[in-house]
Motif scaffolding. Sequence first.
Motif, PDB file in Angstrom:
ATOM      1  N   GLY A   8       0.796  -1.228   0.000  1.00 45.33           N
ATOM      2  CA  GLY A   8       0.000   0.000   0.000  1.00 45.33           C
ATOM      3  C   GLY A   8       0.830   1.279   0.000  1.00 45.33           C
ATOM      4  O   GLY A   8       0.372   2.326   0.461  1.00 45.33           O
ATOM      5  N   PRO A  65       1.055   7.042   0.092  1.00 46.85           N
ATOM      6  CA  PRO A  65       0.021   5.999   0.038  1.00 46.85           C
ATOM      7  C   PRO A  65      -0.223   5.507  -1.396  1.00 46.85           C
ATOM      8  O   PRO A  65      -0.165   6.284  -2.344  1.00 46.85           O
ATOM      9  N   SER A  86      -4.102   1.861   2.061  1.00 45.00           N
ATOM     10  CA  SER A  86      -2.706   2.135   2.446  1.00 45.00           C
ATOM     11  C   SER A  86      -2.561   2.352   3.950  1.00 45.00           C
ATOM     12  O   SER A  86      -3.337   3.084   4.557  1.00 45.00           O
TER      13      SER A  86
END
Lengths: 177, 177
Positions: free
Chosen positions: A82, A100, A105
Amino acid sequence: MFKLNFKNSLSSSFNSIPFQSTNNFLTRKLTTIFKEEKKENFEIGRFNHIAIAVPDLKKAGEMYKNTFGAEISEIMHLPEHGVSTIFVKLANTKIELLHPLGEKSPIKGFLEKNPMGGIHHMCLEVENIQKAIKQMEKSNIKTIGKEPKIGAHNKPVIFLHPKSVGGVLIELEQNSN
Amino acid sequence: MFKLNFKNSLSSSFNSIPFQSTNNFLTRKLTTIFKEEKKENFEIGRFNHIAIAVPDLKKAGEMYKNTFGAEISEIMHLPEHGVSTIFVKLANTKIELLHPLGEKSPIKGFLEKNPMGGIHHMCLEVENIQKAIKQMEKSNIKTIGKEPKIGAHNKPVIFLHPKSVGGVLIELEQNSN
């Protein structure tokens, strides 16, 4: 000089008695005990990296490259973790810039709270991740999850809960070089 | 293989002309230019330490010593810097545990906002603090204060404003070893 004299006087005192074999036995025994103790004792390893969450990965990478004159990697996308990342190489360790990637994430929430970015975690190396987990259990330090996962460097990692270690998110990475 | 062929074809092409001396001259000239450029170019140095603010210095030190098996220093009181500190030695860098000392401590506010503790700043080494300050000015990175101060290690330091460097408080320390 003192040590030498001490050694000499010792050997001359014991020359006449059959002490040598017992002495060797004791030395071997003690060496074994110390080795075992060393093996038992947990010891943290190198500082692997500091991870910094950034709102703009390209811009952050350029700052470390152009202003700081550091060597940086290409942007790497790690969808299974992520994050997208740039490694910043320093003489003795590295900085990992994280951004992210995807809705799930793990650093999305952190950036929402810290929109300018900030230090997200630090990663310390351990020789054996299972021993490290046992050591943390013994000291009542909570890990995030019970089992290690394969981290961004393809090595087993586990995170320690900030509440257990003074407000700092600590990643332990097995690095048995 | 391609490189080897290329090199071979180059040397065979130039074997018949008196190029060697000019070539040597050019090599020397370029080496000089690159050296000068390298000297001019700012380059960040080692990762000196990560500083962690802690609500209980003794307890934090004991955790790094007993649970992590790291070597730690005695508690040091640095009233001129408003902190008490313990150094945690790692193989390639160190962690500095900080606790406020006195009413004007620079980490008092941080601990009020983060009562559990947390990562306060990271310190990177530079060869020449004045050059580093000029480099930051050139890149529009704000420093905290215009002039370097003598830091906790008795070396000139300056802090970069988190707003200029992605939300991270960065200390630059002159370390011209």
